[in-house]
Design a protein around this motif. Structure first.
Motif, mmCIF file in Angstrom:
data_model
loop_
_atom_site.group_PDB
_atom_site.id
_atom_site.type_symbol
_atom_site.label_atom_id
_atom_site.label_comp_id
_atom_site.label_asym_id
_atom_site.label_seq_id
_atom_site.Cartn_x
_atom_site.Cartn_y
_atom_site.Cartn_z
ATOM 1 N N LEU A 9 -2.613 6.088 -7.244
ATOM 2 C CA LEU A 9 -2.002 6.725 -6.082
ATOM 3 C C LEU A 9 -1.427 5.678 -5.138
ATOM 4 O O LEU A 9 -2.010 4.608 -4.928
ATOM 5 C CB LEU A 9 -3.040 7.566 -5.323
ATOM 6 N N ASP A 10 -0.267 5.966 -4.549
ATOM 7 C CA ASP A 10 0.332 5.047 -3.571
ATOM 8 C C ASP A 10 -0.559 4.900 -2.345
ATOM 9 O O ASP A 10 -0.694 3.822 -1.786
ATOM 10 C CB ASP A 10 1.718 5.564 -3.143
ATOM 11 N N LYS B 159 -4.707 -3.951 -2.643
ATOM 12 C CA LYS B 159 -3.464 -3.273 -3.027
ATOM 13 C C LYS B 159 -2.324 -3.695 -2.099
ATOM 14 O O LYS B 159 -1.192 -3.929 -2.543
ATOM 15 C CB LYS B 159 -3.666 -1.753 -2.958
ATOM 16 N N ILE B 160 -2.641 -3.813 -0.806
ATOM 17 C CA ILE B 160 -1.621 -4.243 0.168
ATOM 18 C C ILE B 160 -1.228 -5.696 -0.096
ATOM 19 O O ILE B 160 -0.052 -6.064 -0.010
ATOM 20 C CB ILE B 160 -2.168 -4.064 1.599
ATOM 21 N N ILE B 161 -2.218 -6.529 -0.419
ATOM 22 C CA ILE B 161 -1.934 -7.941 -0.743
ATOM 23 C C ILE B 161 -1.025 -8.033 -1.971
ATOM 24 O O ILE B 161 -0.071 -8.814 -1.999
ATOM 25 C CB ILE B 161 -3.258 -8.700 -0.970
#
Length: 622
Positions: free
Chosen positions: A517-518, A569-571
Motif C-alpha cells: 500500500l502507498d 518506506k519514506i527513506i
C-alpha cells in the motif's frame, strides 16, 4: 529625562524612532544613544519589540507609558490576542526589564514562520511619509512575518537595502530616501495568491489596532468554537469534525499556498497546527496561521470582536417549560437537556423534559435568545396538561378551538386526546363487564379439554375468546396459555483443520496486499480479521487455528516496528528520487511523535547506512 526626543509617528516602530533620535542628536557612538535612551550601554536593539521599556518611557517623557509604547509602536499586538492571559502578563514584565524571555514566550524562536531578515517598506507609504513629515520611517505593519503586501495600497513590500548581518548588533538603521525604490510598477511573485495576501495584510493591520488586552487565547478559542458550530463542524458530543475541517480548510486555499507560508498540513499528524489551534492546547500557534483560520471562517479581526462565545447549540440553561396548561409556563425550570442528532441533516436536536410531564423538542442550533421559547415538536403533554384539558372540556362553555388556543395546540390535538379519553373509558367499562369473566372461563375450559394443543391451536379453536382477551387482558392470557417449547438446534461440527488452512492462505494473500500500500497501515490481528471478516474466530478460536496463528505471530507489528517500517518506506522514496535524507523531514512526513522518533532514530540510521553501502557496492560492481 531627555531634553528632546523624536516622537514616534503613527505605527512607527520604537526602533525607528530611536534611530531617528540618534541621527538628530548628532551622536556618533551608538552606545551613547543607548545610554541616553535606556540608561544602559549594554542594551541590544531589537527591531520587532525590544526591552527596558520602563527606563525608555521614563527617559522620553511622562506622556508615554510602557503599555502605550508596546501597543502603538511594536509588533506585539500582532501576537497578543493569541496568548494566554498569564503569558500576556509575563511579557509585560519582560519588556519592562531586560526582555530575556520575551521572544521565547511569543513563540518567535520555536514557532516562527516566514521570518524576515531585512527591513521592508511600501514605496507609496514612504512617499506619503516624506510629503507629510519630510522623511520616511519604518512602519511596523510592514515587518510582520508572512505579510508580503501593504495593507493600505495592496502593493508588494520592498526590502530596504541594508542587511542586518553586516551591521553592528548595536547599530540603529534609519530609512533614507536616497536608498529607497519609489517605483510602483512591479510584478507580483504569485498573482493567484493576491486576493488572500491582501486580506491577510488588512487583517494583520487590524490586529495592530486592537487593544493588547482585548483578546486572549482562551476567549479566541470560545469564539472559534461558535463559528465552527455555525458551520456544523462540531458534533453532538462537542467534538470537532477534524477530517471534514481538514478537507474544507485545504480546499479554501490555492494549491501550494500553505506550503509557501511554512504552514503545510499533514492530516495524520495529531499535532499539526490546525488541530492544535482548534483544540485549545497550550502550544503556541503563529498569528499568521490564526489569520489563515479567520480567512477560512470568512471573518476578519473586526468581525471577530463582535462574535460571541460558544455556549453549546442551545445556549446555557436553565430552559423554560412551555406547557401553557401549567402555572409555571415560560419559567426557567428545566436544568438538563438531552441532545441527539437528526439522522438526515446531522443537526442537533434537543429534548426538554419538565417535572410536570411536558416534554418538547426542537432542532438547533439556536440563533437567538428568543429561540429557547420555540417548540419544534411536543413528545408528551403530561398529566398537568391532560387534567387541564378535561377541566376545560367539562366546562361545557368552551368550543374546541377555544380550548386549543388556551392550551397552545391545534384543534385536532384537542379532539384526538378527548377521543382517546372516551375510548379508554369505554374500554375500562367493557373490561369490567361479565363478558371478561365469561371468556376467561371458556378459554380455561378449552385448555383443559385439549391439553396437548399448542398456543397456535388454542387460538384457532377459540378465536373470539382469544382476540378479546388479547386486546383487554393480555397479561392474564399469556399467563394461562400453554408453555411454548423451543426446538433444539442441531449442533454443527466445524472442520477446524480445513478452516485453518483456508484462513492461512487468505491471511498471507492480504498481508502481501497490505505491504504494498502507498499509505502504510500497521499489521494487527484486528485489521486482518476485520478486512477478511473472520475477526471473531481469530479472537475466540485462534488456539484451534495453529497454522494461521504461526503466520500471524511472524507478521503482526508492534507500534515501534510499524513506525520503523513507515519511516524506511519514506527513506526509500527519498533515495529513489535522489533527495538528501534529512531525519527531521522523515519524522514530519511519517507523523511520528518526537519522543517515539528519538527511540527509533538509531534503527533508521542503521537502515540508511545499510542502504548506502548496498548502493555503493552495486555501483562499484556495476
Amino acid at each position: 529625562m531627555l531634553p528632546f526626543f523624536t516622537d514616534p509617528y503613527k505605527n512607527e516602530l520604537m526602533y525607528s524612532a530611536i534611530a531617528r533620535y540618534h541621527f538628530y542628536s548628532g551622536n556618533i557612538d551608538y552606545k551613547d544613544t543607548l545610554e541616553e535612551v535606556f540608561q544602559s550601554r549594554s542594551v541590544i536593539p531589537s527591531v520587532e519589540i525590544g526591552s527596558h521599556f520602563y527606563a525608555l518611557a521614563k527617559q522620553i517623557g511622562n506622556h508615554y507609558s510602557v503599555e502605550n509604547l508596546l501597543a502603538k509602536h511594536t509588533i506585539y499586538p500582532f501576537y497578543a490576542p493569541f496568548l494566554s492571559k498569564q503569558r500576556q502578563h509575563e511579557i509585560m514584565n519582560d519588556v519592562q526589564g531586560d526582555g530575556k524571555g520575551l521572544y521565547t514566550r511569543l513563540g518567535m524562536v520555536a514557532g516562527g514562520i516566514c521570518k524576515k531578515d531585512r527591513l521592508y517598506y511600501c514605496s507609496q507609504c514612504a512617499q506619503t511619509d516624506i510629503d507629510k513629515y519630510g522623511e520616511p520611517y519604518i512602519h511596523r505593519e510592514h515587518q510582520l512575518q508572512g505579510i508580503d503586501l501593504c495593507a493600505h495600497h495592496s502593493g508588494q513590500l520592498k526590502k530596504y537595502p541594508v542587511d542586518f548581518k553586516t551591521q553592528s548588533r548595536i547599530e540603529f538603521i534609519r530609512f533614507e530616501a536616497k536608498r529607497m525604490d519609489f517605483s510602483q510598477l512591479q510584478k507580483m511573485e504569485y498573482p493567484v495568491y493576491l486576493e488572500i495576501q491582501v486580506k491577510l495584510a488588512r487583517m494583520a493591520y487590524q490586529l495592530l489596532d486592537v487593544g493588547i488586552e482585548a483578546f486572549s487565547r482562551e476567549e479566541i478559542f470560545k469564539k472559534y468554537r461558535l463559528l465552527l458550530r455555525e458551520k456544523n463542524l462540531i458534533t453532538i458530543s462537542n467534538q470537532i469534525r477534524q477530517k471534514e475541517l481538514f478537507n474544507t480548510f485545504q480546499a479554501k486555499f490555492p494549491k501550494g499556498f500553505l506550503e509557501k507560508y511554512d504552514s503545510e498540513l499533514i492530516e495524520e499528524d495529531e499535532y499539526n497546527w490546525l488541530k492544535i489551534l482548534t483544540r485549545n492546547e497550550k502550544r503556541h500557534v503563529h498569528p499568521l496561521r490564526h489569520l489563515f483560520f479567520l480567512y477560512y471562517l470568512d471573518k476578519d479581526v473586526e468581525e471577530l470582536l463582535h462574535v460571541g462565545e460558544d455556549v453549546g447549540p442551545f445556549g446555557k440553561g436553565p430552559w423554560p417549560c412551555l406547557n401553557k396548561a401549567a402555572d409555571h409556563y415560560r419559567q426557567l425550570l428545566i436544568h438538563h437537556v438531552t441532545i441527539t442528532r437528526d439522522f438526515k441533516s446531522t443537526a442537533p436536536i434537543a429534548t426538554f423534559e419538565c417535572s410536570c410531564g411536558f416534554i418538547y423538542a426542537r432542532k438547533g442550533p439556536d440563533k437567538s435568545n428568543e429561540d429557547k421559547y420555540h417548540i419544534g415538536r411536543v413528545k408528551a403533554f403530561g398529566d398537568t396538561w391532560e387534567t387541564k384539558l378535561q377541566s376545560l372540556a367539562n366546562n361545557g362553555n368552551l368550543s374546541i378551538r377555544a380550548i386549543a388556543q388556551t392550551l397552545g395546540v391545534d384543534s385536532k390535538t384537542v379532539k384526538k386526546y378527548l377521543f382517546i379519553d372516551r375510548q379508554n373509558e369505554k374500554s375500562e367499562s367493557k373490561v369490567s363487564s361479565p363478558m371478561l369473566q365469561q371468556y376467561r372461563q371458556q378459554l380455561l375450559e378449552g385448555i383443559q379439554q385439549y391439553p396437548n394443543d399448542s398456543r397456535t391451536q388454542i387460538r384457532e379453536r377459540f378465536q373470539r375468546e382469544y382476540t378479546f382477551l388479547y386486546r383487554h387482558d393480555k397479561e392474564w392470557l399469556f399467563k394461562y396459555l400453554p408453555i411454548t417449547h423451543t426446538k433444539k438446534k442441531t449442533k454443527v461440527t466445524v472442520d477446524w483443520e480445513a478452516r485453518d488452512h483456508e484462513y492461512c492462505l487468505k491471511v498471507k494473500r492480504l498481508y502481501k496486499e497490505l505491504m504494498i500500500l502507498d499509505k502504510p497501515v500497521r499489521i494487527t490481528t484486528s485489521i486482518v480479521g476485520t478486512r477478511l471478516g473472520i475477526l471473531s474466530n481469530l479472537e475466540k478460536h485462534l488456539d484451534k487455528l495453529p497454522e494461521t496463528r504461526q503466520f500471524l505471530n511472524k507478521v503482526i507489528e508492534t507500534t515501534k516496528q510499524f513506525q520503523i517500517r513507515r519511516c524506511c518506506k519514506i527513506i526509500d522514496q527519498m533515495l529513489e528520487k535522489k533527495e538528501p535524507i534529512r531525519l527531521w523531514k522523515v519524522q514530519r512526513k511519517s507523523a511520528v511523535k518526537s519522543h517515539h522518533f528519538h527511540e527509533i532514530k538509531p534503527d533508521l540510521e542503521r537502515y540508511i547506512h545499510k542502504k548506502r553501502e548496498v548502493d555503493k557496492y552495486e555501483h562499484t560492481t556495476g
